[in-house]
Write an enzyme that holds these catalytic residues in place. Sequence first.
Site, PDB file in Angstrom:
ATOM      1  N   GLU A 249      74.358  28.173  23.944  1.00 35.60           N
ATOM      2  CA  GLU A 249      75.448  27.202  24.104  1.00 35.60           C
ATOM      3  C   GLU A 249      75.701  26.375  22.841  1.00 35.60           C
ATOM      4  OE1 GLU A 249      73.906  25.404  27.632  1.00 35.60           O
ATOM      5  OE2 GLU A 249      74.869  26.870  28.945  1.00 35.60           O
TER       6      GLU A 249
ATOM      7  N   LYS B 261      70.430  28.063  20.463  1.00 36.69           N
ATOM      8  CA  LYS B 261      69.794  27.130  21.394  1.00 36.69           C
ATOM      9  C   LYS B 261      68.696  27.811  22.204  1.00 36.69           C
ATOM     10  CE  LYS B 261      71.107  24.239  25.371  1.00 36.69           C
ATOM     11  NZ  LYS B 261      72.219  23.887  26.258  1.00 36.69           N
ATOM     12  N   GLN B 262      68.987  29.024  22.688  1.00 37.66           N
ATOM     13  CA  GLN B 262      68.059  29.688  23.608  1.00 37.66           C
ATOM     14  C   GLN B 262      68.262  31.192  23.528  1.00 37.66           C
ATOM     15  OE1 GLN B 262      70.726  27.811  26.675  1.00 37.66           O
ATOM     16  NE2 GLN B 262      69.790  29.361  27.962  1.00 37.66           N
TER      17      GLN B 262
ATOM     18  N   TRP C 166      73.323  30.397  36.365  1.00 31.57           N
ATOM     19  CA  TRP C 166      72.752  31.741  36.219  1.00 31.57           C
ATOM     20  C   TRP C 166      71.224  31.678  36.293  1.00 31.57           C
ATOM     21  CZ3 TRP C 166      71.322  34.345  31.080  1.00 31.57           C
ATOM     22  CH2 TRP C 166      70.894  33.403  30.142  1.00 31.57           C
ATOM     23  N   ASP C 167      70.686  30.472  36.204  1.00 33.76           N
ATOM     24  CA  ASP C 167      69.251  30.270  36.338  1.00 33.76           C
ATOM     25  C   ASP C 167      68.738  30.999  37.584  1.00 33.76           C
ATOM     26  OD1 ASP C 167      70.550  28.265  34.860  1.00 33.76           O
ATOM     27  OD2 ASP C 167      68.884  26.865  35.061  1.00 33.76           O
TER      28      ASP C 167
HETATM   29  O1  IFM Z   1      71.892  27.397  32.799  1.00 30.29           O
HETATM   30  C1  IFM Z   1      71.295  26.569  31.875  1.00 30.29           C
HETATM   31  C2  IFM Z   1      71.844  26.910  30.517  1.00 30.29           C
HETATM   32  O2  IFM Z   1      71.545  28.233  30.152  1.00 30.29           O
HETATM   33  C3  IFM Z   1      71.278  25.974  29.475  1.00 30.29           C
HETATM   34  N1  IFM Z   1      71.574  24.615  29.822  1.00 30.29           N
HETATM   35  C4  IFM Z   1      71.007  24.231  31.129  1.00 30.29           C
HETATM   36  C5  IFM Z   1      71.536  25.128  32.228  1.00 30.29           C
HETATM   37  C6  IFM Z   1      70.893  24.740  33.560  1.00 30.29           C
HETATM   38  O3  IFM Z   1      69.531  24.941  33.516  1.00 30.29           O
END
Ligand code: IFM
Length: 841
Positions: A546, A660-661, A403-404
Amino acid sequence: MTIEKQHTILDVTKTFSVDEYNSLRGRIFLKDNKNVFVKMKTFSGGVILLNYSRGKGDLKNWLISEIDFSSNALGKCEATMSLGNGYMGMRSATEEPYIHETRNLFVNGTFNKAAENEVTELPNLADVTRLDIRIDGERFSLELGKTKNYIRQLNLKTAELTRSFEWTSPKGKELRFLFKRFISLDNLHVIGLKMEIESLTDSVDVSIDTGINAQMSNSGCQHFLEGERRIYNNQFIQLIQTTTESNIDVVLNTTHKMKVNGKEVNDSEMHMARRKVWQTYQFKLLPNDKLEMEKVTTVHTSRDKEIPQEGYDLQKLRDDSLQALQSHADKGYDSLFQRHKDAWQQKIWNKYNFELASDNDFDELALRFSLYHLTVMTPAHDERMGIGAKALSGEGYKGHSFWDTEIFILPFFIYSNPEVAKSLLLYRYHGLEGARRKALENGYEGAMYPWEMAWPTDGEVTPEWGDIDIVTGEQTKIWTGFIEQHITSDIAFGVYQYENVTGDKQFMDDYGYEIVFDTAKFWASRLEWNDEKHRYEINNVIGPDEYKEHIHNNAFTNYMAYFNMKLAMRYYDQLKEENPSLLQSLERKLDLDEMYSLWEKKTKRLYLPNPREEDSVIPQDDTYLQLKEIDLTKYKEQDTVRTIYRDYNPEQINEIQVTKQADTLILFYLLEQTFLAEDERISKAVKRANFHYYEPRTLHDSSLSLVTYAIVANDIGEEALAYRLFEKSCETDLGPMMHTSDEGIHAASIGGIWKTAIFGFAGVRLVNGKLTIQPRLPNHWKEIKFTIHWQGQPINLCITPTSLTVEAVNKEKVEFESYGKMYECDDFIEVVFSEEVIKNS
Ligand code: IFM
């Protein structure tokens, strides 16, 4: 080297702690250069070797320099200074080899699955940059002898890598070295390399082994059969290899030109070994003699777009590519480089037209770094290919697209280079085949996009096993490929954003509606009815965070699925009015019978977590807000990422309020751009409340996190924090941690640097079909200029802290909103706003 800190000389040999380093950052001055990472030891024991202020005059903020060599920190420059043109990408490993180096050359789209239990990945091709140099019979290495005046530099403007230094051999012979290389943007198949060796004091014997070395692997995984090697006329080296499973032929050709004091000397010995073919050149250099070597290489594969699908002929590819090599080599390095440099100027720098006047020079450099890598990583030439999470700069994430792309990288292309944006969306269109298969395999309908995507028809390619579980010592199961499902609506969002910004109706008719209808069809089949609560839910997923696996009703996933289905309904209504025959054919093709009423019924009853009454916080999922809280200070202040795994395993992290994010936060930023913008559940007050709740619990352990927080922080008036988060996201690759880029650069974060500057600080955004421009520049930004494309027209923007000028390049009408007022112009308009207006917005 002396360093002054407000008239204090710092001891450069001292080891600095994270806090000390952060407090010094931006206040460290090398005599006359500011904002430079100086050579000083870090807390992690490494040495900061990067300098960003060597560019003077026209080169100001264009140079990334390594000012000393350390064989312990090779990965940083290999990745951040990597070269490429979207067709291929190469890590910038040094010519002479070192134990901890990673030499990588990837051609986009050449995926191969080496064995049944392996995951498909971009194979690491043969190496053409390694030179085995011996001086008086001794191996040349910077780990031996003494090195002076070392500089390795990536010029972002010309996309050329250079390295120069003086070296005294262990036997005391002094020599000067210069290396240069580029990967052509003018001809996507060409790599140029140049070397000069000058003997400064003595006569020396120099010998060089150079050729094509296919003794390469992906961390041990072998993707090629032995192949065929040949040297034509003791001059042109050719190596052909075929991938073991995908059957892709790769043809590499290389040739050398050697000169001593300007006179050609081309005598060499020819050699072959397993997977290797090379020539040995030997010279005697007298004091002040200069040896020059040019090496021109071409790379072609049977997957290249220009190769006919029918009647492919390997012999023809070999002959044509060899002929092309001869003609490139005749032109020579300088002339090939000139064309490459002109291509960068015309296709990239003139097009994006980006300038930033900031008191912190690093900001402009970081944005140019972002534009450089966005170009190098993107297969603009071929819509069957996507962008890997580590671009083409390392083996990390195996070249797979996440999804990046849609959420962090595509926006740049939508606004700056719509043709390329279209190509990236076509990659997803071709990916419908794999997405439909994944849906079927999981018992759903429509298109369920893979979390990780390689060749479009491959379907899901996420590996199943990851790092060590610190409690059990076993491999950790990677669940994302099974249950991180928001990627499907993220792609639909990408289509929506592209359509609204570009107005490209043809794309929608040919591809866009199909993606949106089929993804919405997936969601309709994915929802689960909860009889007790009388609502639809989405259970057992992973959201962007995640660190939470197998959770129910992740707010981001549910809202985005809702958006996806609502979008399909809008497009359906629109087509019914405007193009019923297209609607009919899509209905037939996608079997959409009854689908509209299903979308209607299901969106009405889909559970969208509301902001809590007491504090307006939207629960990230069903259980997050009830989980235990721990002191996260240690992890928030970590000098690297994911240190929480040193203390807890995934199961334990699942039970803690730690993120995590950016997760719920990204929802605001995305949905505000859509027809859901007015929804009270994503109002500014709710956004503020959620920012303050989730930020302290977010470790930013993914490089994707900081940019979302930076943009949202700016929106809610936390300007200083927004800038700090922006700066930190620039430091993901450009910062002092010498190992963060070892597996490759962070493609999404690099796209995010641009996003934060343009959507965040410059305030350019799509809001429900309208262009809005509400700048809120950091205090030390004096002016930012750039070109966006809106509804097919390039628009030049220039923004200062209190003004905005808009120039419609094609003199077509453009409308935009700024701080509550609508403006229109078909030429040039200047809007002046008071600081008051900005503050109160
Ligand atoms: O897509 C990301 C994910 O959101 C977090 N882990 C790394 C992936 C690739 O950059």
